[in-house]
Design a protein around this motif. Structure first.
Motif, short mmCIF file in Angstrom:
data_model
loop_
_atom_site.label_atom_id
_atom_site.label_comp_id
_atom_site.label_asym_id
_atom_site.label_seq_id
_atom_site.Cartn_x
_atom_site.Cartn_y
_atom_site.Cartn_z
N GLY A 56 23.02 65.86 26.41
CA GLY A 56 23.46 66.60 25.23
C GLY A 56 24.93 66.95 25.28
N ALA A 57 25.38 67.40 26.44
CA ALA A 57 26.79 67.78 26.58
C ALA A 57 27.70 66.56 26.45
CB ALA A 57 27.00 68.46 27.93
N ALA A 58 27.36 65.49 27.14
CA ALA A 58 28.20 64.30 27.11
C ALA A 58 28.24 63.68 25.72
CB ALA A 58 27.70 63.27 28.12
N SER A 59 27.09 63.55 25.09
CA SER A 59 27.07 62.91 23.77
C SER A 59 27.78 63.76 22.72
CB SER A 59 25.64 62.60 23.34
OG SER A 59 24.90 63.79 23.17
N THR A 60 27.68 65.08 22.82
CA THR A 60 28.37 65.95 21.87
C THR A 60 29.88 65.79 21.98
OG1 THR A 60 26.57 67.56 21.92
CG2 THR A 60 28.72 68.36 21.17
N VAL A 61 30.39 65.76 23.19
CA VAL A 61 31.83 65.57 23.39
C VAL A 61 32.25 64.18 22.92
CG1 VAL A 61 33.65 65.36 25.13
CG2 VAL A 61 32.04 67.26 25.23
N LEU A 62 31.50 63.16 23.29
CA LEU A 62 31.87 61.79 22.92
C LEU A 62 31.82 61.57 21.41
CD1 LEU A 62 30.23 59.73 25.78
CD2 LEU A 62 32.64 60.29 25.46
N LEU A 63 30.83 62.16 20.75
CA LEU A 63 30.78 62.03 19.28
C LEU A 63 31.96 62.72 18.61
CD1 LEU A 63 26.96 62.50 18.68
CD2 LEU A 63 28.29 60.41 18.33
N GLY A 64 32.44 63.79 19.20
CA GLY A 64 33.61 64.46 18.66
C GLY A 64 34.89 63.67 18.89
N LEU A 65 34.97 62.98 20.02
CA LEU A 65 36.18 62.22 20.36
C LEU A 65 36.18 60.80 19.78
CD1 LEU A 65 36.48 63.25 24.11
CD2 LEU A 65 37.98 63.98 22.24
N TYR A 66 35.01 60.21 19.67
CA TYR A 66 34.89 58.81 19.23
C TYR A 66 33.86 58.69 18.11
CZ TYR A 66 37.15 57.84 23.77
OH TYR A 66 38.00 57.81 24.83
N PRO A 67 34.07 59.28 16.95
CA PRO A 67 33.06 59.23 15.88
C PRO A 67 32.68 57.82 15.41
CG PRO A 67 35.01 60.44 15.16
CD PRO A 67 35.23 60.08 16.58
N PRO A 68 33.60 56.84 15.41
CA PRO A 68 33.17 55.51 14.96
C PRO A 68 32.14 54.84 15.87
CG PRO A 68 35.56 55.68 14.89
CD PRO A 68 35.04 56.89 15.62
#
Length: 116
Positions: free
Chosen positions: A91-103
């Protein structure tokens, strides 16, 4: 597979896609050494805090600072099973990655499903 290692590989894949000429329309989100290292650090700090918020600090000996980097991570009151830890780290990793790399949402979401 260990959750930290799995999501580290996903972070590297996001970084690779961001630097790839094939993704010219979405490039430059976190491109370059400074932004790439910042994105990697953000994801790993989030995973660190998620892990220790669930697992606690009982297994650490020696000179560890024994604190979370982020003040907002809530303590987990239940028992720390491997599934709890994997879920928190994911959850933590995916939340950060979705914020940084939305495409790259589709790739990150499929990684989430594959891991859990």
């Amino acid at each position: 597979m260990d959750s930290i290692l799995f999501w580290s590989a996903v972070v590297i894949e996001c970084n690779r896609l961001d630097h790839s000429p094939a993704s010219a329309d979405t490039r430059d989100l976190n491109r370059g050494p400074t932004r790439s290292s910042r994105a990697t650090a953000m994801a790993h700090i989030a995973m660190h805090d998620a892990y220790f918020a669930v697992a606690g600090f009982g297994g650490i000996s020696g000179g560890s600072p024994k604190r979370l980097y982020l003040d907002s991570a809530p303590p987990y009151a239940g028992g720390a099973t491997d599934a709890d830890i994997a879920s928190a780290v994911s959850g933590a990793a995916s939340t950060v990655l979705l914020g940084l790399y939305p495409p790259y949402r589709a790739m990150i979401d499929s990684a989430w499903l594959a891991h859990l």
